[in-house]
Design a protein around this motif. Structure first.
Motif, mmCIF file in Angstrom:
data_model
loop_
_atom_site.group_PDB
_atom_site.id
_atom_site.type_symbol
_atom_site.label_atom_id
_atom_site.label_comp_id
_atom_site.label_asym_id
_atom_site.label_seq_id
_atom_site.Cartn_x
_atom_site.Cartn_y
_atom_site.Cartn_z
ATOM 1 N N LYS A 91 -30.750 -8.206 1.064
ATOM 2 C CA LYS A 91 -29.652 -7.676 0.161
ATOM 3 C C LYS A 91 -28.385 -7.812 0.393
ATOM 4 O O LYS A 91 -28.252 -8.494 1.457
ATOM 5 N N LYS A 92 -27.735 -7.704 -0.741
ATOM 6 C CA LYS A 92 -25.849 -8.170 0.209
ATOM 7 C C LYS A 92 -25.996 -7.326 0.742
ATOM 8 O O LYS A 92 -25.332 -5.921 0.678
ATOM 9 N N LYS A 93 -25.163 -7.584 1.730
ATOM 10 C CA LYS A 93 -24.415 -6.753 3.019
ATOM 11 C C LYS A 93 -23.397 -6.206 2.302
ATOM 12 O O LYS A 93 -22.307 -6.720 2.103
ATOM 13 N N LYS A 94 -22.861 -4.431 2.931
ATOM 14 C CA LYS A 94 -21.947 -4.314 2.251
ATOM 15 C C LYS A 94 -20.704 -4.484 2.767
ATOM 16 O O LYS A 94 -20.777 -4.585 4.636
ATOM 17 N N ALA A 95 -19.513 -4.241 2.558
ATOM 18 C CA ALA A 95 -18.625 -4.733 2.686
ATOM 19 C C ALA A 95 -18.164 -3.673 4.118
ATOM 20 O O ALA A 95 -18.266 -2.638 3.793
ATOM 21 N N THR A 96 -17.277 -4.280 4.918
ATOM 22 C CA THR A 96 -16.922 -2.840 6.326
ATOM 23 C C THR A 96 -15.836 -2.314 5.668
ATOM 24 O O THR A 96 -14.779 -2.738 4.591
ATOM 25 N N THR A 97 -15.357 -1.771 6.211
ATOM 26 C CA THR A 97 -13.848 -0.682 6.167
ATOM 27 C C THR A 97 -12.677 -1.523 5.742
ATOM 28 O O THR A 97 -11.725 -1.389 4.629
ATOM 29 N N LYS A 98 -12.540 -2.628 7.130
ATOM 30 C CA LYS A 98 -12.040 -2.908 7.616
ATOM 31 C C LYS A 98 -11.476 -3.810 6.519
ATOM 32 O O LYS A 98 -10.208 -4.717 5.806
ATOM 33 N N GLU A 99 -12.753 -4.780 6.132
ATOM 34 C CA GLU A 99 -12.448 -6.121 4.998
ATOM 35 C C GLU A 99 -12.035 -5.231 3.699
ATOM 36 O O GLU A 99 -11.653 -6.420 2.578
ATOM 37 N N LEU A 100 -12.048 -3.791 3.761
ATOM 38 C CA LEU A 100 -11.789 -3.203 2.227
ATOM 39 C C LEU A 100 -10.670 -2.939 1.370
ATOM 40 O O LEU A 100 -9.695 -3.280 0.979
ATOM 41 N N GLU A 101 -9.799 -3.066 3.101
ATOM 42 C CA GLU A 101 -8.713 -2.344 3.238
ATOM 43 C C GLU A 101 -7.856 -3.647 3.885
ATOM 44 O O GLU A 101 -6.667 -4.094 2.511
ATOM 45 N N GLN A 102 -8.714 -4.808 3.660
ATOM 46 C CA GLN A 102 -7.771 -6.369 4.305
ATOM 47 C C GLN A 102 -7.807 -6.707 2.746
ATOM 48 O O GLN A 102 -7.060 -7.168 1.764
ATOM 49 N N HIS A 103 -8.545 -6.467 1.518
ATOM 50 C CA HIS A 103 -8.763 -7.208 0.276
ATOM 51 C C HIS A 103 -7.880 -6.130 -0.402
ATOM 52 O O HIS A 103 -6.980 -6.803 -1.353
ATOM 53 N N PHE A 104 -7.431 -4.753 -0.030
ATOM 54 C CA PHE A 104 -7.016 -4.267 -1.091
ATOM 55 C C PHE A 104 -5.269 -4.639 -0.993
ATOM 56 O O PHE A 104 -4.939 -4.468 -1.558
ATOM 57 N N ALA A 105 -4.474 -4.613 0.159
ATOM 58 C CA ALA A 105 -3.631 -4.768 0.557
ATOM 59 C C ALA A 105 -3.264 -6.458 0.734
ATOM 60 O O ALA A 105 -2.085 -6.205 0.037
ATOM 61 N N ALA A 106 -4.611 -7.519 0.327
ATOM 62 C CA ALA A 106 -4.301 -8.897 0.151
ATOM 63 C C ALA A 106 -3.902 -8.554 -1.701
ATOM 64 O O ALA A 106 -3.498 -9.962 -2.048
ATOM 65 N N THR A 107 -4.829 -8.601 -2.383
ATOM 66 C CA THR A 107 -4.507 -8.356 -4.054
ATOM 67 C C THR A 107 -3.739 -7.122 -4.875
ATOM 68 O O THR A 107 -3.625 -7.202 -5.931
ATOM 69 N N ALA A 108 -4.081 -5.876 -4.269
ATOM 70 C CA ALA A 108 -2.409 -4.826 -5.154
ATOM 71 C C ALA A 108 -0.976 -5.563 -5.168
ATOM 72 O O ALA A 108 -0.281 -6.158 -4.595
ATOM 73 N N PHE A 109 -0.868 -5.724 -6.200
ATOM 74 C CA PHE A 109 0.412 -5.886 -7.198
ATOM 75 C C PHE A 109 1.438 -5.290 -6.705
ATOM 76 O O PHE A 109 1.622 -4.188 -6.756
ATOM 77 N N ARG A 110 3.016 -5.948 -6.313
ATOM 78 C CA ARG A 110 4.176 -5.077 -5.546
ATOM 79 C C ARG A 110 4.863 -5.497 -7.092
ATOM 80 O O ARG A 110 5.901 -5.889 -7.266
ATOM 81 N N LEU A 111 4.307 -4.434 -7.657
ATOM 82 C CA LEU A 111 5.314 -3.169 -8.833
ATOM 83 C C LEU A 111 6.302 -2.219 -8.558
ATOM 84 O O LEU A 111 5.673 -1.760 -8.440
ATOM 85 N N THR A 112 7.687 -2.286 -8.724
ATOM 86 C CA THR A 112 7.624 -1.337 -9.014
ATOM 87 C C THR A 112 8.013 -1.052 -10.943
ATOM 88 O O THR A 112 8.689 -1.959 -11.842
ATOM 89 N N GLN A 113 7.737 0.486 -10.994
ATOM 90 C CA GLN A 113 8.305 0.960 -12.053
ATOM 91 C C GLN A 113 9.128 2.145 -12.453
ATOM 92 O O GLN A 113 9.868 2.635 -11.547
ATOM 93 N N GLU A 114 10.116 1.327 -13.533
ATOM 94 C CA GLU A 114 10.917 2.809 -13.752
ATOM 95 C C GLU A 114 10.502 3.399 -15.484
ATOM 96 O O GLU A 114 10.295 2.516 -16.246
ATOM 97 N N ARG A 115 11.404 5.173 -15.522
ATOM 98 C CA ARG A 115 11.248 5.281 -17.060
ATOM 99 C C ARG A 115 11.976 5.729 -17.730
ATOM 100 O O ARG A 115 13.037 6.006 -16.672
ATOM 101 N N SER A 116 11.716 5.628 -18.825
ATOM 102 C CA SER A 116 13.249 5.599 -19.443
ATOM 103 C C SER A 116 12.617 6.384 -21.157
ATOM 104 O O SER A 116 12.250 5.911 -21.283
ATOM 105 N N ASP A 117 14.102 6.890 -21.306
ATOM 106 C CA ASP A 117 13.603 7.096 -22.509
ATOM 107 C C ASP A 117 14.418 6.803 -23.924
ATOM 108 O O ASP A 117 15.677 6.872 -23.001
ATOM 109 N N PHE A 118 14.312 6.380 -24.878
ATOM 110 C CA PHE A 118 15.267 6.123 -25.423
ATOM 111 C C PHE A 118 15.082 6.726 -27.350
ATOM 112 O O PHE A 118 14.015 6.945 -27.622
ATOM 113 N N LEU A 119 16.153 6.524 -27.505
ATOM 114 C CA LEU A 119 16.976 7.567 -28.838
ATOM 115 C C LEU A 119 15.912 6.338 -29.694
ATOM 116 O O LEU A 119 16.044 4.792 -30.040
#
Length: 383
Positions: free
Chosen positions: A3-31
């Motif tokens: 059985k595959k060993k489950k990832a640790t909390t630290k491993e999950l946190e590191q993976h999240f930090a490494a893979t999440a895109f750094r995106l800025t979102q702006e919202r506007s309305d246009f006629l």
């Protein structure tokens, strides 16, 4: 199997930090008039970035969208990507924006409406001023994505990778992209431009495959006619895939894995080829398809079905094009013996096993290679 060993909390946190895109979102309305101006003047929105598909909405769908705007029904936001300072590409919403611009420019008349059946057959310029003003006050919401903003020294993904991935994920909820539409997104470059904009528009190619002439059906603004938009091959970029198959199969070392992988690979490997090589590839395709037309005439890439009716065949196209490419040094002999060549190929159709390979469904690497070899042998044997 252990059985595959489950990832640790630290491993999950590191993976999240490494893979999440750094995106800025702006919202506007246009006629709607702003949307029309931004698109038509090409100052603000690139409505057809290289990874977008062709226009697939017909006039009935476009009319229904305009009706939704008249009814003030909430419309999903479009997604834009800031490719450069104040320069935006449409990641999701191309069909909606096209519908707005085309209606304001009187490119189509409304049709198939039920709640607003009174204006079926009307164009924007024909609407009463009250309805025009009502449309002019409608808005489209936009979410603008900007890549970046990470910590100094932090490794960031390529912007092109981010926009393509986001584009793919945004489009999973609608009509799924087929293989060629996805390739058009993932492998943008001068080779993809050659396949998509030049070779798929070649008049010999379009005539053979029953695609309306691009020269007669695409206006100066780049908009295709209704007849071209509705063509099954053009609409979903299957014409581009046909062109690409020639380049994928002409090199025997590329015939491995699935056909989809072969097509992906040849686009990726030639994504930005040098100018002289690109020009040679263009000439090679045009030369081979013209030779095929000259040798086989009206029967080019066609076989007779059980009722004796000629049918276009993609596998047969693959075999003929690559066989002629392999035998290119003997092209003068092929032309001189074209009657014998046609008869030799016709004999293949009378052999059940050969027929299944030449025009059948098998699309494995083994089947593709056998198809190419059989056709090459048949043509060469007639010389």
């Amino acid at each position: 199997m252990p059985k595959k060993k489950k990832a640790t909390t630290k491993e999950l946190e590191q993976h999240f930090a490494a893979t999440a895109f750094r995106l800025t979102q702006e919202r506007s309305d246009f006629l709607l008039p702003q949307v029309r101006d931004f698109v038509s003047q090409k100052k603000w929105i690139n409505l057809r970035p290289e990874y977008q598909r062709r226009t697939v909405w017909d006039d009935a769908k476009r009319s229904l969208f305009i009706e939704s705007l008249l009814l003030n029904v909430p419309i999903p936001p479009i997604f834009l990507y800031e490719s450069d300072l104040s320069r935006y590409e449409v990641m999701d919403g191309q069909q909606r924006l096209n519908a707005i611009v085309d209606f304001y420019e009187n490119s189509f008349a409304l049709k198939g409406l039920e709640r607003w059946a009174l204006i079926n057959g009307w164009r924007y310029s024909e609407l009463p001023e009250t309805l025009k003003r009502g449309l002019d006050r409608r808005r489209i919401s936009a979410t603008v994505l900007l890549v970046g903003g990470g910590e100094e020294g932090e490794q960031q993904p390529e912007k092109s990778d981010v926009r393509k991935l986001v584009f793919d994920r945004l489009n999973t909820g609608g009509q799924p992209l087929n293989g060629q539409e996805l390739r058009n997104c993932l492998y943008a470059g001068n080779f993809n431009d050659l396949v998509t904009n030049t070779l798929s528009a070649d008049p010999v190619f379009t005539t053979i495959w029953g695609i309306p002439s691009h020269a007669d059906n695409i206006d100066k603004a780049g908009k295709p006619s209704e007849g071209l938009r509705k063509n099954a091959l053009y609409k979903r970029m299957l014409d581009c895939e046909l062109v690409l198959r020639f380049f994928a199969f002409r090199k025997s070392t590329n015939i491995k894995g699935s056909v989809r992988v072969m097509l992906d690979r040849v686009l990726e490997e030639h994504q930005n080829v040098p100018g002289p090589e690109l020009a040679q590839m263009e000439q090679d395709f045009k030369d081979r398809i013209r030779l095929a037309k000259e040798v086989f005439g009206a029967k080019v890439f066609r076989y007779n079905d059980k009722d004796g009716k000629p049918q276009l065949s993609q596998p047969l196209y693959d075999g003929v094009m690559v066989a002629l490419d392999r035998l290119w040094p003997k092209r003068k002999d092929i032309l001189a013996s074209k009657a014998a060549v046609v008869k030799s190929v016709d004999r293949l159709f009378k052999d059940d096993q050969a027929f299944e390979v030449i025009v059948g469904k098998p699309n494995t690497a083994k089947a593709v290679q056998k198809r190419l070899d059989l056709m090459t042998k048949a043509i060469e044997g007639a010389l």
